[in-house]
Design an enzyme around this catalytic site. Sequence first.
Site, short mmCIF file in Angstrom:
data_model
loop_
_atom_site.label_atom_id
_atom_site.label_comp_id
_atom_site.label_asym_id
_atom_site.label_seq_id
_atom_site.Cartn_x
_atom_site.Cartn_y
_atom_site.Cartn_z
CG HIS A 1 -8.73 -7.44 -7.78
ND1 HIS A 1 -9.61 -8.42 -8.22
CD2 HIS A 1 -7.51 -7.79 -8.28
CE1 HIS A 1 -8.94 -9.30 -8.95
NE2 HIS A 1 -7.68 -8.95 -9.00
CD GLU B 1 -7.65 10.74 9.26
OE1 GLU B 1 -6.50 10.81 8.81
OE2 GLU B 1 -8.16 11.63 10.00
#
Length: 615
Positions: free
Chosen positions: A455, A589
């Site tokens: 999940h 990032e």
Amino acid sequence: MQFQNLKVRQGYLCVRTFAALIIFFALVLSLFQGHIFVGSVLADTNAQTVPFSQNWANTNLISVADDWSGVPGIIGYRGDNLTNATATDPQTILVDGSATPVNVWANQTDPNTFLSGGVAEFDTLANPSVALNGSGTADAPHIVINLNTSGTTAVNVAYNLRDLDGSADDAVQPVALQYRVGNTGNYTNIPSAFVADATTGGSATQVTPVSVVLPAACENQPLVQLRIMTTNANGNDEWVGIDDINITGTGGGNVNLSGIGAANPSTVAAGSATLLTVQVTPANNPASTGITVTGDLSSIGLSNAQTFFDDGTNGDVTAGDNIFSYSATVPGTQTAGSRALPAAISDAQSRTASATINLNVTGVIDPGVHLTLGNPSNATPDPQKPTNYLLVKPQYVMSYHRDRGIPNWVAWHLDPTWLGTTDRQDSFRPDTSLPAGWYQVQANSYSGSGFDRGHHIPSADRTASVADNDSTFFMTNMMPQAPDNNQGPWAVLENYCRDLVNAGNELYIYTGGAGQGGVGSSGAAVTVDAGRVTVPAKTWKVIVVLPRGANDTDRVQKTTRVIAVIMPNTQGIRSTPWTNYRVSVKQVEALTGLNFFTNVRPSVRNILKIRKDDR
């Protein structure tokens, strides 16, 4: 009833004695006709053979107050003084109530405003019903059903308890089912039929199905009386409909093919899921085989010929129990309002029946809350951008990558309103909301790969309702995750997030998989599902922790705690602490190409991105 002795006074009868004789003969006559007469009240107490049903659709059955003579086998009582306390558990009231006033408030129109307690008929509702409501006078209102079970075994009693009261009243309205053989003596409670609270304040949508097999003592009897009872609650009582009564058994005559529909939850927000069921009673003589159920779900924007399942799939809980199910996601474009979903039942013997599923759709939950701090890839719901497709659900939002078969990221808000006691649904299934023509990853697409169906938003973060938890099992919310990653530090971090919420915080969470190629329990793999699903090389999370409050974007400060992790998608790390994988948001990032916190003030977000959590 006792009568005075006849007394001859000066050669003529006393007027009162003569009147008593008239009443006596009227009573005898009514008994010969299969009725009882109480004051001005009539009731048909003829024991009804099995199968027996009553859904109150014929509104001519009751037309006069306190007159049940048009209703075969059923009578209602007000239940005065069967208890002297409020909020009495009806399971504990076993004494006979037939000496209390026979009662039915006929031809009522509005359960929200009708305040008299007892038994009432609401015949102008779209789905008429008889209902119970306790009061200071009606201490234990109830109905009694008279049955003849001669030659019948395995007697099954089924009915729907309907919350008819949409007012702000929010009483705890328990309902019990009891039986006795014959028409004298105490009743026996049936614990498995007890419903602790059949109503919800502020809405009239809750439907609670009850279905039980009566004890063997009820089999093969000329008279069995069933009693369905509520009691005077604390606060303002709510009207509880006793509807869709369906009593069947083995032997004792023909059993017709029939079914009772239900939705769980019966109130659902557009964009959310609900489990639709039809509980089928098979016919006999000959026995039903090859039963099918098809639902017309067009009124909620889905198929007008949707197959329901009794094989343990598509939300069905138990295969082969004659409860046919379909887990339906109401499209987010649906308007608020009540729906009556018809279902057609048939068997291989060419018999047919029908059932109705009542569903209330509310407005869409604003999914924008999940992107309060920003959309890290500027994803849009444009099918022409399949590698950065914004997929929105009330419970979470994601950027889905069609060609990788997994999300780029999933974002969700977590606070106490999302947490409850709902069990894990384990309803893994393809996401049919993807654009037409896109491949839908299947529930078994990871089978034999050595990777978990991992999940992104965990099941345990959405336990406030069945629909919320069910939503986390779409395969669009999964990625192929190494078991030692998924069940090790990843799971520990998920638990830690919920601990933070329980400590008074709310969280904004982003998570995903990056790169290509991981190591599962069966070895290394780059893809699964015949190349249609990418196995990520890394799993990552970014978590913003705020004390609970309002105006969340403005409350993000330079000191706000931000947790970021990057974990290898591999075996051998099950016992490694999640804290070993902490990094800065800038490092996430750099790995993913995403841009976080775009809605936060630049002077704040720049600091948050470079700092690594060390708490």
